[in-house]
Design an enzyme around this catalytic site. Structure first.
Site, mmCIF file in Angstrom:
data_model
loop_
_atom_site.group_PDB
_atom_site.id
_atom_site.type_symbol
_atom_site.label_atom_id
_atom_site.label_comp_id
_atom_site.label_asym_id
_atom_site.label_seq_id
_atom_site.Cartn_x
_atom_site.Cartn_y
_atom_site.Cartn_z
ATOM 1 N N TYR A 1 -17.400 20.523 -13.112
ATOM 2 C CA TYR A 1 -18.894 20.866 -12.822
ATOM 3 C C TYR A 1 -18.987 22.441 -13.066
ATOM 4 O O TYR A 1 -18.222 23.146 -12.071
ATOM 5 C CB TYR A 1 -19.393 20.163 -11.308
ATOM 6 C CG TYR A 1 -20.672 21.077 -11.105
ATOM 7 C CD1 TYR A 1 -22.004 20.732 -11.862
ATOM 8 C CD2 TYR A 1 -20.788 21.977 -10.117
ATOM 9 C CE1 TYR A 1 -23.012 21.227 -11.350
ATOM 10 C CE2 TYR A 1 -21.816 22.491 -9.716
ATOM 11 C CZ TYR A 1 -22.944 22.313 -10.453
ATOM 12 O OH TYR A 1 -24.239 22.927 -10.243
ATOM 13 N N GLU B 1 -67.856 0.329 -27.899
ATOM 14 C CA GLU B 1 -66.436 0.230 -27.013
ATOM 15 C C GLU B 1 -66.301 -1.062 -26.833
ATOM 16 O O GLU B 1 -67.042 -2.041 -26.965
ATOM 17 C CB GLU B 1 -66.820 0.888 -25.552
ATOM 18 C CG GLU B 1 -67.165 2.261 -25.598
ATOM 19 C CD GLU B 1 -65.682 2.922 -26.134
ATOM 20 O OE1 GLU B 1 -64.623 2.445 -25.857
ATOM 21 O OE2 GLU B 1 -65.750 3.973 -26.893
ATOM 22 N N ARG C 1 -52.631 2.658 -12.993
ATOM 23 C CA ARG C 1 -51.613 1.727 -13.491
ATOM 24 C C ARG C 1 -49.931 2.498 -13.542
ATOM 25 O O ARG C 1 -49.110 1.820 -13.567
ATOM 26 C CB ARG C 1 -51.978 1.141 -14.922
ATOM 27 C CG ARG C 1 -52.744 -0.040 -14.805
ATOM 28 C CD ARG C 1 -52.981 -0.527 -16.286
ATOM 29 N NE ARG C 1 -53.932 0.140 -17.160
ATOM 30 C CZ ARG C 1 -53.900 0.026 -18.396
ATOM 31 N NH1 ARG C 1 -53.205 -0.760 -19.105
ATOM 32 N NH2 ARG C 1 -54.878 0.698 -19.179
ATOM 33 N N ARG D 1 -27.421 20.886 -18.382
ATOM 34 C CA ARG D 1 -28.687 21.004 -17.811
ATOM 35 C C ARG D 1 -29.004 22.577 -17.839
ATOM 36 O O ARG D 1 -28.378 23.237 -18.168
ATOM 37 C CB ARG D 1 -28.274 20.455 -16.418
ATOM 38 C CG ARG D 1 -27.936 19.146 -16.120
ATOM 39 C CD ARG D 1 -27.574 18.897 -14.839
ATOM 40 N NE ARG D 1 -28.546 19.110 -13.801
ATOM 41 C CZ ARG D 1 -28.509 19.471 -12.627
ATOM 42 N NH1 ARG D 1 -27.168 19.325 -12.031
ATOM 43 N NH2 ARG D 1 -29.457 19.689 -11.798
ATOM 44 N N ALA E 1 -58.681 14.969 -18.802
ATOM 45 C CA ALA E 1 -57.367 14.709 -17.840
ATOM 46 C C ALA E 1 -57.677 14.163 -16.616
ATOM 47 O O ALA E 1 -56.940 14.519 -15.683
ATOM 48 C CB ALA E 1 -56.552 15.771 -18.026
ATOM 49 N N ALA E 2 -59.080 13.718 -16.428
ATOM 50 C CA ALA E 2 -59.340 13.463 -14.834
ATOM 51 C C ALA E 2 -58.864 12.017 -14.497
ATOM 52 O O ALA E 2 -59.380 11.751 -13.412
ATOM 53 C CB ALA E 2 -60.824 13.711 -15.060
ATOM 54 N N ALA F 1 -8.842 20.324 -16.104
ATOM 55 C CA ALA F 1 -9.477 19.188 -15.614
ATOM 56 C C ALA F 1 -9.711 19.284 -14.315
ATOM 57 O O ALA F 1 -9.120 19.760 -13.505
ATOM 58 C CB ALA F 1 -8.570 17.786 -15.929
HETATM 59 C C1 UD1 Z 1 -61.575 5.974 -24.905
HETATM 60 C C2 UD1 Z 1 -62.602 6.090 -26.091
HETATM 61 C C3 UD1 Z 1 -62.396 4.853 -26.974
HETATM 62 C C4 UD1 Z 1 -61.246 5.180 -27.677
HETATM 63 C C5 UD1 Z 1 -59.992 5.053 -26.716
HETATM 64 C C6 UD1 Z 1 -58.793 5.792 -27.376
HETATM 65 C C7 UD1 Z 1 -64.595 6.568 -24.635
HETATM 66 C C8 UD1 Z 1 -65.997 6.086 -23.944
HETATM 67 N N1 UD1 Z 1 -63.898 5.777 -25.210
HETATM 68 O O1 UD1 Z 1 -61.675 4.911 -24.240
HETATM 69 O O2 UD1 Z 1 -63.421 4.914 -27.900
HETATM 70 O O3 UD1 Z 1 -60.924 3.884 -28.516
HETATM 71 O O4 UD1 Z 1 -60.367 6.234 -25.600
HETATM 72 O O5 UD1 Z 1 -57.757 5.764 -26.570
HETATM 73 O O6 UD1 Z 1 -64.548 7.537 -24.615
HETATM 74 N N2 UD1 Z 1 -61.479 10.649 -18.572
HETATM 75 C C9 UD1 Z 1 -61.923 11.753 -17.894
HETATM 76 N N3 UD1 Z 1 -63.184 11.658 -17.113
HETATM 77 C C10 UD1 Z 1 -63.805 10.327 -17.008
HETATM 78 C C11 UD1 Z 1 -63.261 9.282 -17.819
HETATM 79 C C12 UD1 Z 1 -62.068 9.466 -18.730
HETATM 80 O O7 UD1 Z 1 -61.328 12.909 -18.002
HETATM 81 O O8 UD1 Z 1 -64.653 10.097 -16.295
HETATM 82 C C13 UD1 Z 1 -60.336 10.874 -19.591
HETATM 83 C C14 UD1 Z 1 -59.122 10.078 -19.301
HETATM 84 O O9 UD1 Z 1 -58.267 10.729 -18.311
HETATM 85 C C15 UD1 Z 1 -58.235 9.926 -20.501
HETATM 86 C C16 UD1 Z 1 -59.608 10.216 -21.583
HETATM 87 O O10 UD1 Z 1 -60.599 10.711 -20.752
HETATM 88 O O11 UD1 Z 1 -57.747 10.936 -20.822
HETATM 89 C C17 UD1 Z 1 -60.135 8.814 -22.048
HETATM 90 O O12 UD1 Z 1 -60.396 7.745 -21.024
HETATM 91 P P1 UD1 Z 1 -60.047 6.422 -20.916
HETATM 92 O O13 UD1 Z 1 -60.693 5.874 -19.480
HETATM 93 O O14 UD1 Z 1 -58.705 6.203 -21.151
HETATM 94 O O15 UD1 Z 1 -60.869 5.926 -22.198
HETATM 95 P P2 UD1 Z 1 -60.613 4.597 -22.928
HETATM 96 O O16 UD1 Z 1 -61.216 3.441 -22.151
HETATM 97 O O17 UD1 Z 1 -59.133 4.578 -23.245
#
Ligand code: UD1
Ligand code: MG
Length: 422
Positions: free
Chosen positions: A339, A161, A17, A306, A11-12, A353
């Site tokens: 409310y 890739e 976008r 809520r 999740a880095a 009401a």
């Molecule tokens: C990746 C896969 C690809 C696959 C696709 C599916 C690789 C090289 N490629 O590509 O084969 O089809 O996902 O969605 O793994 N992240 C990090 N650190 C980094 C880079 C990425 O934590 O340095 C995390 C991103 O936050 C994300 C995940 O790894 O959650 C995937 O990275 P992303 O850049 O989205 O890879 P894709 O190009 O989609």
């Protein structure tokens, strides 16, 4: 489930976008942050250790996990530079313990990868005693994904890739969906040999597959039957589209459980809400996470339930009602624009009401308690903190000041409200 099973959640990503000051994985899908779907999946799988790799926005992710997953065996690590998915795994390495023998790798932005698919992946891995099992999918439009390269007997040779495909490979429909599982010792046996000599100059985890095959290791796959499991969130458009899909699924689940949702297109029910059988949800209703609604209730049209509100059985919340952190006892009626915030409403209560509980004095929130059988006249303002006793009555248009509790059976009216009779 399996003793050595450890999850690493990637999740880095900066997620440019999303155009947001908030890390992508903290954006909500049906009221629940993306990362939470993946963490909850890991907990359901009973993995014994979770490592979350963060980078951009790491403090916010750490804070979220510490607040919401206290006491769970979760480490949060930081990947200093975004050098690719293989580098992300290496940044988790210091937290990987000796007993973490099997590494389930998940992406923090793929919330619809569910328990069924995860179980299949894990089961296949242990059954085959494989070095690696990949989760793959056949996609009509595979653009952007890594493709699975197979040999003449169908065996997996590697992953290529999207940016590095040759003409012939571009027509491959089978993609690497992202989630995968590796034997730790096998992965770390090859990971340092992964090079960044590709067009993105990244260290691709996916290159480990080819290296393992060169070592004579077996790599297997589990194929997704549902394209949604593969969907990742890259932009707000993706998030909105995914929310639409998930919302429809959640509503269909409620309908199957005996809830009538009159207009699924205009109804929003967040993840985690509970609704009892024979309850009718009219159009344009928004129900938050952690709301509980009993059986045989009617909600809406145009109402917002809520906070942690809890509504018992046979209650009507009619049009334009907003309930926030409010409990309502059975058979009570809140039929027209009200409310009710921080309120505790008993059984058989009638809320007229336009009733408002004024729960916020500008500094703090206060509670209003309306006891069983009370009758609140139209357009009453109840200034909290306040207790309205059992079977008490408030006259139309009255304002009951704070702390001027209305005794059981009393009738009050006017501005400010005064007793009429006992
Ligand atoms: C990746 C896969 C690809 C696959 C696709 C599916 C690789 C090289 N490629 O590509 O084969 O089809 O996902 O969605 O793994 N992240 C990090 N650190 C980094 C880079 C990425 O934590 O340095 C995390 C991103 O936050 C994300 C995940 O790894 O959650 C995937 O990275 P992303 O850049 O989205 O890879 P894709 O190009 O989609
Ligand atoms: Mg991606």
């Amino acid at each position: 489930m399996h003793n050595g099973l450890t999850a690493i959640i990637l999740a880095a990503g900066k997620s440019t976008r999303m155009n947001s000051a908030k890390p992508k994985v903290l954006h909500e899908l049906c009221g629940k942050p993306l990362i939470s779907y993946v963490l909850d999946l890991c907990l359901s799988l009973k993995v014994h250790h979770i490592i979350v790799v963060t980078g951009w926005g790491k403090e916010k992710i750490l804070d979220y996990i510490q607040t919401n997953y206290r006491g769970k065996n979760i480490d949060v690590v930081i990947q200093e530079k975004m050098l690719g998915t293989a580098d992300a795994i290496l940044s988790a390495r210091p937290k990987i313990k000796k007993e973490d023998t099997d590494l389930l790798i998940l992406y923090g932005d793929q919330p619809l990868f569910g328990l069924g698919a995860a179980r299949k992946l894990v089961n296949e891995y242990f059954k085959k005693n494989a070095a690696c099992v990949l989760f793959t999918a056949d996609l009509e439009n595979p653009r952007g994904y890594g493709r699975i390269i197979r040999g003449s007997k169908g065996e997996i040779l590697g992953i290529r890739e999207d940016k590095n495909l040759n003409r012939a490979q571009e027509s491959i429909k089978e993609v690497n969906a992202g989630s995968c599982i590796f034997k730790k010792e096998k992965l770390f046996g090859v990971i340092n040999r992964i090079k960044s000599g590709n067009k993105k100059h990244e260290y691709y985890l996916t290159d480990a597959v080819k290296l393992l095959r060169h070592e004579g290791e077996n790599v297997f796959s589990v194929k997704s039957k549902n394209e949604l499991e593969v969907l990742g969130v890259n932009s707000r458009f993706d998030l909105i589209q995914m929310e639409r899909i998930l919302r429809k699924r959640l509503i269909e689940k409620f309908i199957a459980q005996g809830v009538t949702v009159k207009s699924p297109e205009t109804t929003f029910i967040n993840h985690g809400a509970k609704i009892g059988r024979d309850t009718v949800i009219n159009p344009f209703v928004y129900i938050d996470s952690n709301v509980k609604i009993g059986k045989n209730c009617t909600i809406g049209p145009f109402s917002h339930i809520r906070g942690e509100s809890e509504i018992k059985d046979n209650v009507i919340v009619g049009s334009f009602g907003e309930l926030n952190r409010t409990s309502v006892g059975s058979n009570s009626r809140i039929k027209h624009f009200s409310y009710l915030g921080d309120a505790e409403i008993g059984r058989n209560v009638n809320i007229g009401a336009g009733t408002v509980t004024a729960n916020y004095d500008g500094k703090s929130k206060h509670k209003t308690c309306i006891k069983d059988g009370a009758f609140i006249g139209s357009d009453t303002v109840l200034v909290a903190p306040l207790i309205v006793g059992k079977h008490a009555i408030t006259g139309a248009g009255c304002v009951v000041p704070k702390c001027k509790n209305v005794p059981d059976g009393a009738v009050v009216a006017g501005v400010p409200a005064r007793p009429l009779r006992k």
